[in-house]
Write a protein that holds these residues in place. Sequence first.
Motif, PDB file in Angstrom:
ATOM      1  N   UNK A 162      -5.725   9.734  -1.517  1.00 45.40           N
ATOM      2  CA  UNK A 162      -4.326   9.647  -0.936  1.00 45.40           C
ATOM      3  C   UNK A 162      -3.606   8.253  -0.811  1.00 45.40           C
ATOM      4  N   UNK A 163      -4.484   7.164  -1.142  1.00 51.71           N
ATOM      5  CA  UNK A 163      -4.145   5.778  -1.080  1.00 51.71           C
ATOM      6  C   UNK A 163      -4.063   5.219  -2.390  1.00 51.71           C
ATOM      7  N   UNK A 164      -3.534   4.246  -2.843  1.00 54.07           N
ATOM      8  CA  UNK A 164      -3.457   3.058  -3.878  1.00 54.07           C
ATOM      9  C   UNK A 164      -2.821   1.909  -3.251  1.00 54.07           C
TER      10      UNK A 164
ATOM     11  N   UNK B 290       0.858  -1.108   0.005  1.00 48.70           N
ATOM     12  CA  UNK B 290      -0.113   0.213  -0.057  1.00 48.70           C
ATOM     13  C   UNK B 290       0.792   1.100  -0.032  1.00 48.70           C
ATOM     14  N   UNK B 291       0.700   2.215  -0.671  1.00 47.61           N
ATOM     15  CA  UNK B 291       1.006   3.373  -0.870  1.00 47.61           C
ATOM     16  C   UNK B 291       0.176   4.449  -0.566  1.00 47.61           C
TER      17      UNK B 291
ATOM     18  N   UNK C 158      -0.881  -0.140  -9.871  1.00 45.10           N
ATOM     19  CA  UNK C 158      -1.387   0.702  -8.709  1.00 45.10           C
ATOM     20  C   UNK C 158      -2.800   0.686  -8.939  1.00 45.10           C
ATOM     21  N   UNK C 159      -3.611   0.523  -7.982  1.00 44.97           N
ATOM     22  CA  UNK C 159      -5.069   0.607  -8.057  1.00 44.97           C
ATOM     23  C   UNK C 159      -5.304   1.847  -7.093  1.00 44.97           C
ATOM     24  N   UNK C 160      -6.143   2.796  -7.450  1.00 44.70           N
ATOM     25  CA  UNK C 160      -6.540   3.868  -6.666  1.00 44.70           C
ATOM     26  C   UNK C 160      -7.448   3.573  -5.672  1.00 44.70           C
TER      27      UNK C 160
END
Length: 259
Positions: free
Chosen positions: A105-107, A61-62, A99-101
């Motif tokens: 703020x988070x993907x 997670x980013x 990467x999936x949104x």
Amino acid sequence: MRMRATLGVVTGALALSALAVPAAQADEVEGDTAISNVVVNGGKAAVVGATAKKTITVSFTVKDNSGVDWAQAILYHGANIDSSDSGAVANSSDGRATCTVVNSTTSNCKSTFDLEPGYNLINKVVGGWKVWAIAAGNDADYVQKDNAKSFQVQRASKLTVNASPEPVTKGKTITVTGKLTRANWESGTYSGYATQSVKLQFRKKSSSTYSTVKTIKTNSRGDLKTTVTASQDGYFRYSFAGTSTTPAVNATGDFVDVR
């Protein structure tokens, strides 16, 4: 961000080059970008056989207040990525994660990697591997982690058993032989695993549970041999508990008819 042009990770035919990798070995953070929840191969060790490549997934997670721009992970073996002696880049065309949104703020990001005997796997790189990871926000903030997650890469194991004679008279001697082998990534075969403790176990014909009879060690070729006294019908098997480099394995039970 301090960047360099190449990453020299070479084992056999493997050469990971032309990657944008920060030169610093220690973790770096600029701004509020964060990497978390790193999972490799579903949380299990990556067990690889003698010849077939194994594809594993790395997810993480980013987060960044401006949103996530991109992320990348690299697998490696060694004290740090600069001194690594093997590794793997993601199977995507540019090496980056998909990467999936989740929200603004988070993907959630994911990549697959190939571990292949004779290519990026040779016997000496068995054991502990690490995930190097980097992610950037839309505002150019970034985080780079030299060891975002540690995981095990293991050489697949096999175990056999043979109890004889069959049938056998009650009170007579049964000889139980077997062999413990594990994948040899250089020869493409399974080689004997020497001086390993292995349990001889017995299950009554009417039972579903094995009990340990004794523990013996493999010889220099991985061979097993011991004797027991015939007492009742049932199944004998060898059971290996595994090590950090080799997974646990049970032989298929061999039935002995005691008369």
